[in-house]
Write an enzyme that holds these catalytic residues in place. Structure first.
Site, PDB file in Angstrom:
ATOM      1  N   HIS A 213       0.854  -1.177   0.000  1.00 34.62           N
ATOM      2  CA  HIS A 213       0.000   0.000   0.000  1.00 34.62           C
ATOM      3  C   HIS A 213       0.893   1.231   0.000  1.00 34.62           C
ATOM      4  O   HIS A 213       1.938   1.240   0.668  1.00 34.62           O
ATOM      5  CB  HIS A 213      -0.918   0.003   1.234  1.00 34.62           C
ATOM      6  CG  HIS A 213      -2.036   0.981   1.136  1.00 34.62           C
ATOM      7  ND1 HIS A 213      -1.890   2.308   1.462  1.00 34.62           N
ATOM      8  CD2 HIS A 213      -3.328   0.836   0.724  1.00 34.62           C
ATOM      9  CE1 HIS A 213      -3.049   2.934   1.262  1.00 34.62           C
ATOM     10  NE2 HIS A 213      -3.928   2.075   0.824  1.00 34.62           N
TER      11      HIS A 213
ATOM     12  N   GLU B 212      -7.699  -4.929  -0.499  1.00 33.02           N
ATOM     13  CA  GLU B 212      -8.258  -5.669  -1.622  1.00 33.02           C
ATOM     14  C   GLU B 212      -8.129  -7.182  -1.469  1.00 33.02           C
ATOM     15  O   GLU B 212      -8.957  -7.939  -1.972  1.00 33.02           O
ATOM     16  CB  GLU B 212      -7.604  -5.217  -2.939  1.00 33.02           C
ATOM     17  CG  GLU B 212      -8.056  -3.860  -3.437  1.00 33.02           C
ATOM     18  CD  GLU B 212      -7.220  -2.729  -2.874  1.00 33.02           C
ATOM     19  OE1 GLU B 212      -6.233  -3.045  -2.144  1.00 33.02           O
ATOM     20  OE2 GLU B 212      -7.523  -1.561  -3.142  1.00 33.02           O
TER      21      GLU B 212
END
Length: 386
Positions: free
Chosen positions: A272, A325
């Site tokens: 991320h 996700e």
């Protein structure tokens, strides 16, 4: 010769990484702490203890509702779920035109039509109350549009929304045409709440840039959806499951990961740009996935553990954790959502966060207008004759 604008320009990192471009009271992401919040409340705790409508009201009005306020807000947001005839009649044509690209692409056209049919006016020209009313109407319409476009694309008739169901359960109902399983509806609600807002990500920033021009609310949301559609932003949940499919079986995990890590390839569902610790959204969704159990969950947990171990071996000192996700894809798969609806489901949540940011930006009429460094041929070049 440099102009005055060039003299006052400020160099910033590529992608504006770490650059503070405005102030916000809506929330914050603290990447080194592995924490993010909505108006001071832990987003994960809100997902665990509150409803989607509660968080929606918090983002728009600044406070969490009591029981009576919750009921009033639910009624206020249920009515605009029903689409006006002009929009509803156009959906089959939109679904046909976007058959190859899917509901998220269709949403851009359909939501623009919602704004036009409802007479959305430029934010610059209307009062805060009207801006908020437009935002409520648009956010309420998004799940109806997405599910209708999906069903039409499958050769099925759209399912009319129900006013008696909360946001997440109604979304599943319109998607499947069946009363949703309470555990699955609550799991999807957890996911929706956890993705309402997440700092100045690409789509939120896009929405605010458009809002800074004074454009109407639908235009701002359409731009945000365009940014979200990119695979490096909201397009990852289904791709994270594609990673599990590509690995296939537990005995292939290490070899597959080693090959990708050594090649420097991006592994969808991992990493991320903000978090340097475990993504708190991933931690919460992992717990939800484990509550369902099954082979897919066991395999995902195994891949996560081995990815961290293999990276520690091959790239000492570099951390790699699952992002939202990865387990979001697992949870949505377990709840029966088709993969082509993973990113649209993200949009159904993020529309609320986008709208809250749009409303905040509209309160400050300063247009967002950065500069760029020119790197082309030196001026002034003579223009050759034809």
């Amino acid at each position: 010769m440099p102009t005055a604008a060039h003299n006052t320009a400020i160099d910033v990192p590529r992608g504006l990484k770490g650059v503070i471009v405005t102030e916000t009271a809506l929330g914050d992401v603290r990447g080194t702490e592995g924490f993010y919040h909505y108006r001071g409340f832990s987003a994960v705790e809100l997902a665990e203890k509150r409803t989607f409508e509660d968080v929606w009201q918090l983002m728009f009005f600044g406070t969490l509702p009591d029981a009576s306020q919750r009921a009033a807000f639910a009624a206020q947001t249920a009515a605009p779920r029903h689409l006006p005839p002009a929009v509803r009649d156009a959906l089959p044509a939109i679904a046909r035109a976007t058959a190859l690209s899917g509901p998220l692409t269709g949403l851009r056209t359909a939501l623009s039509l919602v704004g036009a049919a409802a007479g959305f006016r430029p934010l610059y020209d209307i009062e805060p109350e009207r801006r908020r009313a437009d935002a409520l109407a648009a956010c309420a319409a998004v799940p109806t549009l997405l599910t209708a476009l999906h069903r039409l694309g499958q050769g099925l008739e759209p399912v009319e929304p129900r006013d008696d169901l909360p946001y997440a359960a109604n979304y599943l109902y319109m998607l499947t045409g069946r009363d949703p399983d309470p555990a699955k509806a609550r799991a999807i609600e957890h996911y929706l709440i956890s993705t309402v807002d997440h700092g100045f990500n690409a789509s939120t920033f896009t929405a605010r840039v458009i809002a800074s021009t004074g454009a109407d609310l639908a235009a701002c949301l359409v731009g945000a959806i365009g940014a979200l559609s990119g695979p490096l932003h909201g397009g990852a949940p289904s791709r994270a499951l594609d990673t599990l499919d590509a690995i296939g079986t537990p005995d292939r995990i290490d070899a597959w990961l080693r090959e990708r890590i050594l090649a420097g390839d991006r592994i969808m569902g991992f990493g991320h740009p903000v978090y340097r610790t475990e993504d708190p959204r991933s931690r919460m969704l992992k717990g939800i996935a484990r509550s369902f159990g099954g082979d897919l969950v066991d395999f995902a947990v195994q891949v996560e553990a081995r990815a961290e171990a293999v990276l520690a071996e091959l790239k000492p000192g570099r951390e790699l954790h699952t992002n939202v996700e990865f387990f979001a894809g697992v949870v949505m798969e377990l709840c029966g959502l088709p993969r082509e609806m993973f990113t649209p489901t993200f949009a159904a949540a993020r529309a609320v966060g986008w709208s809250a940011n749009i409303l905040e930006q509209a309160a400050d009429s300063k247009i967002i207008r950065p500069s760029a460094r020119y790197t082309g041929p030196p001026p002034v070049r003579p223009v050759p004759a034809a």
